[in-house]
Design an enzyme around this catalytic site. Structure first.
Site, PDB file in Angstrom:
ATOM      1  N   SER A 133     -37.556  15.304  -9.893  1.00  0.00           N
ATOM      2  CA  SER A 133     -38.086  13.863 -10.517  1.00  0.00           C
ATOM      3  C   SER A 133     -37.393  13.896 -12.025  1.00  0.00           C
ATOM      4  CB  SER A 133     -39.586  13.838 -10.559  1.00  0.00           C
ATOM      5  OG  SER A 133     -40.049  12.677 -11.350  1.00  0.00           O
ATOM      6  N   LYS A 160     -41.935  19.855 -11.386  1.00  0.00           N
ATOM      7  CA  LYS A 160     -40.502  19.356 -10.918  1.00  0.00           C
ATOM      8  C   LYS A 160     -39.479  19.937 -11.875  1.00  0.00           C
ATOM      9  CE  LYS A 160     -41.598  16.595  -7.521  1.00  0.00           C
ATOM     10  NZ  LYS A 160     -40.842  16.774  -6.088  1.00  0.00           N
TER      11      LYS A 160
HETATM   12  N1  NAP Z   1     -42.082   7.530  -5.533  1.00  0.00           N
HETATM   13  C1  NAP Z   1     -41.726   8.223  -6.774  1.00  0.00           C
HETATM   14  O1  NAP Z   1     -41.649   7.276  -7.698  1.00  0.00           O
HETATM   15  C2  NAP Z   1     -41.066   9.388  -7.151  1.00  0.00           C
HETATM   16  C3  NAP Z   1     -40.230   9.560  -8.105  1.00  0.00           C
HETATM   17  C4  NAP Z   1     -39.726  10.704  -8.153  1.00  0.00           C
HETATM   18  C5  NAP Z   1     -39.737  11.786  -7.336  1.00  0.00           C
HETATM   19  N2  NAP Z   1     -40.636  11.561  -6.317  1.00  0.00           N
HETATM   20  C6  NAP Z   1     -40.885  12.950  -5.381  1.00  0.00           C
HETATM   21  O2  NAP Z   1     -40.159  12.429  -4.410  1.00  0.00           O
HETATM   22  C7  NAP Z   1     -40.912  12.998  -3.000  1.00  0.00           C
HETATM   23  C8  NAP Z   1     -41.380  11.865  -2.212  1.00  0.00           C
HETATM   24  O3  NAP Z   1     -42.481  11.127  -2.651  1.00  0.00           O
HETATM   25  P1  NAP Z   1     -43.011   9.723  -2.061  1.00  0.00           P
HETATM   26  O4  NAP Z   1     -42.918   8.918  -3.187  1.00  0.00           O
HETATM   27  O5  NAP Z   1     -42.198   9.567  -0.916  1.00  0.00           O
HETATM   28  O6  NAP Z   1     -44.551  10.376  -1.889  1.00  0.00           O
HETATM   29  P2  NAP Z   1     -45.339  10.146  -0.727  1.00  0.00           P
HETATM   30  O7  NAP Z   1     -45.572   8.745  -0.316  1.00  0.00           O
HETATM   31  O8  NAP Z   1     -46.694  10.462  -1.225  1.00  0.00           O
HETATM   32  O9  NAP Z   1     -45.278  10.936   0.475  1.00  0.00           O
HETATM   33  C9  NAP Z   1     -45.200  12.381   0.190  1.00  0.00           C
HETATM   34  C10 NAP Z   1     -44.723  12.897   1.565  1.00  0.00           C
HETATM   35  O10 NAP Z   1     -44.906  14.332   1.418  1.00  0.00           O
HETATM   36  C11 NAP Z   1     -45.657  14.834   2.443  1.00  0.00           C
HETATM   37  N3  NAP Z   1     -46.422  16.043   2.177  1.00  0.00           N
HETATM   38  C12 NAP Z   1     -47.201  16.239   1.206  1.00  0.00           C
HETATM   39  N4  NAP Z   1     -47.955  17.479   1.076  1.00  0.00           N
HETATM   40  C13 NAP Z   1     -47.268  18.179   2.203  1.00  0.00           C
HETATM   41  C14 NAP Z   1     -47.311  19.651   2.897  1.00  0.00           C
HETATM   42  N5  NAP Z   1     -48.160  20.440   2.438  1.00  0.00           N
HETATM   43  N6  NAP Z   1     -46.433  19.683   3.844  1.00  0.00           N
HETATM   44  C15 NAP Z   1     -45.601  18.958   4.567  1.00  0.00           C
HETATM   45  N7  NAP Z   1     -45.651  17.567   3.960  1.00  0.00           N
HETATM   46  C16 NAP Z   1     -46.369  17.210   2.888  1.00  0.00           C
HETATM   47  C17 NAP Z   1     -46.657  13.860   2.909  1.00  0.00           C
HETATM   48  O11 NAP Z   1     -47.422  13.849   4.044  1.00  0.00           O
HETATM   49  P3  NAP Z   1     -48.671  13.095   4.317  1.00  0.00           P
HETATM   50  O12 NAP Z   1     -48.424  11.719   4.677  1.00  0.00           O
HETATM   51  O13 NAP Z   1     -49.327  14.129   5.393  1.00  0.00           O
HETATM   52  O14 NAP Z   1     -49.664  13.189   3.204  1.00  0.00           O
HETATM   53  C18 NAP Z   1     -45.465  12.744   2.894  1.00  0.00           C
HETATM   54  O15 NAP Z   1     -45.001  12.672   3.826  1.00  0.00           O
HETATM   55  C19 NAP Z   1     -41.842  13.813  -3.898  1.00  0.00           C
HETATM   56  O16 NAP Z   1     -41.228  15.015  -3.889  1.00  0.00           O
HETATM   57  C20 NAP Z   1     -42.157  13.181  -5.035  1.00  0.00           C
HETATM   58  O17 NAP Z   1     -42.443  14.422  -6.104  1.00  0.00           O
HETATM   59  C21 NAP Z   1     -41.289  10.286  -6.070  1.00  0.00           C
END
Ligand code: NAP
Length: 231
Positions: A133, A160
């Protein structure tokens, strides 16, 4: 044929990455910790589901055994699963809060990478993408002109930063594997109550780019959809 495992692929950025890579011709394995959510997502995508909780040694080992038996190996590992953790101010952050965030975001990547390296090494072009991130960038979080400079989230940002450093160190340590970090950018998902201005398609541009690098592609880089990210 390129076989790709994505952790946390049941929704949001992981799901959209799966959709786009299937469209690009990859055989995608949808990794998810919850079997019901994971299976539903895999069925909707026409992919295979594998249960994987990145905080659980036994779950990760079982996923590696399952994929070893079914697919024989993988070409691309996308360490996407991540959590935001507590919103508490620093004086209320506890050790348990820190362990909860680092266990998924940082230790989870080490655990999954360790378990899957033998399967990746069966590939002619092994690739790892770690979803980091801009919130883990020292430069971005110190730039008042950037969104990352406006947010204070000690544990998430520190986790991160660790993901990005793990990426560059693994890249140096594993010259036979392309290891790169992607910053999705601020994207509307459940992660942030859908407050991000980007769509999930925009948010997966860098992940898809780094998941599809060829044998002469980069390693040890940190990119968002616009190009190189500042460290
Ligand atoms: N969205 C943003 O603006 C943004 C920006 C920069 C970086 N990111 C990064 O992008 C990645 C995805 O983010 P997102 O926005 O898609 O988040 P999200 O909507 O919260 O989805 C997160 C995913 O990770 C899974 N997860 C959480 N804990 C886990 C575990 N212990 N084992 C396996 N899976 C697990 C969740 O599963 P469940 O459905 O079971 O909870 C879900 O499938 C993350 O690493 C986040 O830090 C996001």
């Amino acid at each position: 044929m390129t076989t790709t495992l994505i952790t946390g692929a049941n929704k949001s950025l992981g799901y959209e990455t799966a959709r786009r890579l299937i469209e690009a011709g990859h055989t995608v394995i949808v990794g998810a910790r919850d079997p019901e959510r994971g299976r539903a997502a895999a069925d909707a995508l026409g992919a295979r589901f594998v249960q994987i909780d990145v905080t659980d040694d036994a779950s990760v080992a079982a996923a590696a055994d399952d994929i070893g038996a079914h697919e024989g190996g993988i070409d691309v590992l996308i360490n996407n699963a991540g959590v935001l953790g507590t919103h508490s101010p620093a004086d209320r952050i506890t050790a348990a809060d820190a362990v909860a965030v680092f266990e998924v975001n940082v230790v989870g990547i080490v655990r999954v990478t360790h378990a899957f390296l033998p399967l990746l090494r069966r590939s002619a072009n092994p690739v790892i993408v770690n979803v980091s991130s801009g919130m883990g960038s020292f430069a971005a979080t110190h730039d008042p002109g950037r969104a990352e400079g406006q947010v204070v989230a000690p544990l998430y940002t520190a986790s991160k930063a660790a993901v990005t450093m793990l990426t560059t160190q693994y890249a140096k340590s594993l010259p036979d594997v392309k290891v790169n970090a992607a910053d999705p950018g601020y994207t509307a998902t459940d992660f942030n109550g859908h407050s991000g201005p980007q769509t999930v398609t925009e948010g997966t541009d860098a992940i898809v780019e780094l998941a599809t690098v060829g044998a002469d592609g980069p390693t040890g880089t940190f990119r968002d959809r616009h190009g190189e990210m500042p460290w």
